[in-house]
Motif scaffolding. Structure first.
Motif, PDB file in Angstrom:
ATOM      1  N   GLU A   1       0.975  -1.259  -0.058  1.00 22.69           N
ATOM      2  CA  GLU A   1       0.143   0.000  -0.334  1.00 22.69           C
ATOM      3  C   GLU A   1       0.997   1.272  -0.062  1.00 22.69           C
ATOM      4  OE1 GLU A   1      -3.097   0.117  -0.635  1.00 22.69           O
ATOM      5  OE2 GLU A   1      -2.962  -2.008  -0.784  1.00 22.69           O
ATOM      6  N   ALA A   2       1.881   1.184   0.716  1.00 26.01           N
ATOM      7  CA  ALA A   2       2.942   2.366   0.976  1.00 26.01           C
ATOM      8  C   ALA A   2       3.482   2.613  -0.609  1.00 26.01           C
ATOM      9  CB  ALA A   2       3.996   2.362   1.675  1.00 26.01           C
ATOM     10  N   GLN A   3       3.869   1.560  -1.519  1.00 21.34           N
ATOM     11  CA  GLN A   3       4.413   1.732  -2.690  1.00 21.34           C
ATOM     12  C   GLN A   3       3.374   2.051  -3.540  1.00 21.34           C
ATOM     13  OE1 GLN A   3       5.839  -2.224  -2.945  1.00 21.34           O
ATOM     14  NE2 GLN A   3       7.971  -1.444  -3.115  1.00 21.34           N
ATOM     15  N   LYS A   4       2.305   1.766  -3.492  1.00 23.93           N
ATOM     16  CA  LYS A   4       0.964   2.312  -4.415  1.00 23.93           C
ATOM     17  C   LYS A   4       0.741   3.675  -4.234  1.00 23.93           C
ATOM     18  CE  LYS A   4      -1.710  -2.075  -4.769  1.00 23.93           C
ATOM     19  NZ  LYS A   4      -2.965  -2.804  -4.701  1.00 23.93           N
ATOM     20  N   ALA A   5       0.646   3.990  -2.948  1.00 24.94           N
ATOM     21  CA  ALA A   5       0.306   5.593  -2.519  1.00 24.94           C
ATOM     22  C   ALA A   5       1.362   6.362  -3.180  1.00 24.94           C
ATOM     23  CB  ALA A   5       0.401   5.691  -1.098  1.00 24.94           C
ATOM     24  N   ARG A   6       2.742   5.932  -3.411  1.00 27.37           N
ATOM     25  CA  ARG A   6       3.711   6.773  -4.031  1.00 27.37           C
ATOM     26  C   ARG A   6       3.510   6.891  -5.511  1.00 27.37           C
ATOM     27  NH1 ARG A   6       9.387   6.804  -1.336  1.00 27.37           N
ATOM     28  NH2 ARG A   6       9.924   8.585  -2.751  1.00 27.37           N
ATOM     29  N   MET A   7       3.133   5.768  -5.994  1.00 22.75           N
ATOM     30  CA  MET A   7       2.697   5.677  -7.304  1.00 22.75           C
ATOM     31  C   MET A   7       1.539   6.635  -7.920  1.00 22.75           C
ATOM     32  SD  MET A   7       2.832   1.927  -8.507  1.00 22.75           S
ATOM     33  CE  MET A   7       4.054   0.475  -7.884  1.00 22.75           C
TER      34      MET A   7
ATOM     35  N   ILE B   1      10.456  -0.516 -12.163  1.00 21.23           N
ATOM     36  CA  ILE B   1       9.311   0.180 -11.827  1.00 21.23           C
ATOM     37  C   ILE B   1       9.834   0.762 -10.483  1.00 21.23           C
ATOM     38  CG2 ILE B   1       7.169   0.223 -10.488  1.00 21.23           C
ATOM     39  CD1 ILE B   1       6.481  -2.269 -12.568  1.00 21.23           C
ATOM     40  N   ILE B   2      10.390  -0.250  -9.567  1.00 24.21           N
ATOM     41  CA  ILE B   2      10.735   0.616  -8.230  1.00 24.21           C
ATOM     42  C   ILE B   2      11.907   1.731  -8.333  1.00 24.21           C
ATOM     43  CG2 ILE B   2      12.177  -0.229  -6.239  1.00 24.21           C
ATOM     44  CD1 ILE B   2      10.631  -2.906  -6.182  1.00 24.21           C
ATOM     45  N   LYS B   3      13.025   1.402  -9.338  1.00 16.92           N
ATOM     46  CA  LYS B   3      13.956   2.346  -9.357  1.00 16.92           C
ATOM     47  C   LYS B   3      13.551   3.562  -9.984  1.00 16.92           C
ATOM     48  CE  LYS B   3      18.464   2.892 -11.860  1.00 16.92           C
ATOM     49  NZ  LYS B   3      19.370   2.215 -12.474  1.00 16.92           N
ATOM     50  N   SER B   4      12.625   3.289 -10.967  1.00 17.28           N
ATOM     51  CA  SER B   4      12.241   4.525 -11.956  1.00 17.28           C
ATOM     52  C   SER B   4      11.063   5.372 -11.181  1.00 17.28           C
ATOM     53  CB  SER B   4      11.444   4.169 -13.098  1.00 17.28           C
ATOM     54  OG  SER B   4      12.609   3.500 -14.004  1.00 17.28           O
ATOM     55  N   LEU B   5      10.314   5.042 -10.346  1.00 13.27           N
ATOM     56  CA  LEU B   5       9.069   5.785  -9.532  1.00 13.27           C
ATOM     57  C   LEU B   5       9.783   5.979  -8.073  1.00 13.27           C
ATOM     58  CD1 LEU B   5       6.100   3.793 -10.873  1.00 13.27           C
ATOM     59  CD2 LEU B   5       6.824   6.162 -11.298  1.00 13.27           C
ATOM     60  N   ASP B   6      11.017   5.568  -7.851  1.00 14.95           N
ATOM     61  CA  ASP B   6      11.711   5.773  -6.536  1.00 14.95           C
ATOM     62  C   ASP B   6      10.804   5.363  -5.484  1.00 14.95           C
ATOM     63  OD1 ASP B   6      13.592   6.929  -4.840  1.00 14.95           O
ATOM     64  OD2 ASP B   6      12.599   8.827  -4.579  1.00 14.95           O
TER      65      ASP B   6
END
Length: 246
Positions: free
Chosen positions: A109-115, A240-245
């Protein structure tokens, strides 16, 4: 055009409807004539364009014309991205990406919130987007050029479209590039470079690297979409993780 057996008729129905709407806006695209089925698959019957070939196929058959087709594609993309869209007939690209993030099972959920925060931080726009922008989705008969595969047509910031083209030109394994576009990764990289110069009006390597950095996060969103439809490979998730930090 028949869809795969696992696709229900809602997808070709969407393409049929959107193709007609795009044509009504004045864009050159083969006429969508009717919905069809072979008993197992559903699809759309389109106007036949005699002698047609995609820009990617045209480059593969005449590599010396790579610069010509890349610049021609940039001109078409600029026209598309500077045309105001009918927001009453087409949907907002941000709504689409919100949905893709929400249904993903590969991120917490934290990663989704950043996206979502990244998507929402993109400046709003109401200009036309293809939704699957690359040189395989333009065909030509040598006289006229036609947009095809319009089921993802929406409105919004062109960066969402450019992310797809960036991915197609710079991120795929060699075998996949050959299979999809009949070109090598080196040739696709050259297409991207010429496209950037013509589309953005830049010339220096530094300016092109800056454009790559701007487009990479939107390419990462496309990997998210592909992962939702199939399997998110480890290298795709890492991108994805790298490009979207994340």
């Amino acid at each position: 055009k028949l869809y795969s057996t696992f696709m229900d008729k809602s997808e070709p129905l969407r393409e049929f409807d959107l193709s007609r709407r795009v044509s009504a806006m004045g864009f050159c695209t083969p006429k969508a004539l009717r919905l069809v089925t072979d008993g197992e698959r559903f699809g759309v019957e389109f106007e036949r364009i005699d002698g047609k070939r995609s820009f990617s196929r045209a480059i593969s058959q005449a590599p010396e014309k790579l610069e010509y087709y890349a610049a021609r594609f940039a001109k078409m993309a600029r026209q598309l991205h500077t045309t105001e869209c009918d927001t009453g007939c087409f949907s907002n690209i941000k709504d689409f990406w919100h949905e893709q993030v929400e249904i993903s099972e590969d991120f917490d959920e934290a990663q989704k919130a950043r996206m979502i925060s990244f998507i929402d931080s993109t400046p709003d726009a109401t200009t036309c987007l293809h939704g699957d922008l690359h040189i395989g989705n333009v065909i030509t008969n040598g006289v006229e050029d036609y947009w095809i595969d319009l089921s993802g047509f929406r409105y919004g910031n062109p960066l969402f479209d450019l992310g797809m083209f960036y991915l197609a030109c710079n991120c795929n394994p060699e075998a996949l590039t050959q299979n999809l576009f009949h070109l090598s990764n080196l040739q696709m990289s050259q297409v991207w470079s010429i496209f950037c110069k013509a589309y953005f009006g830049v010339s220096s390597i530094g300016e092109q690297l800056e454009i790559k950095a701007r487009c990479a996060p939107y390419a990462a969103l496309m990997y998210l979409y592909f992962g939702n439809r199939d399997i998110l490979e480890p290298e795709m998730k890492e991108f994805i993780i790298k490009s979207l930090d994340l």
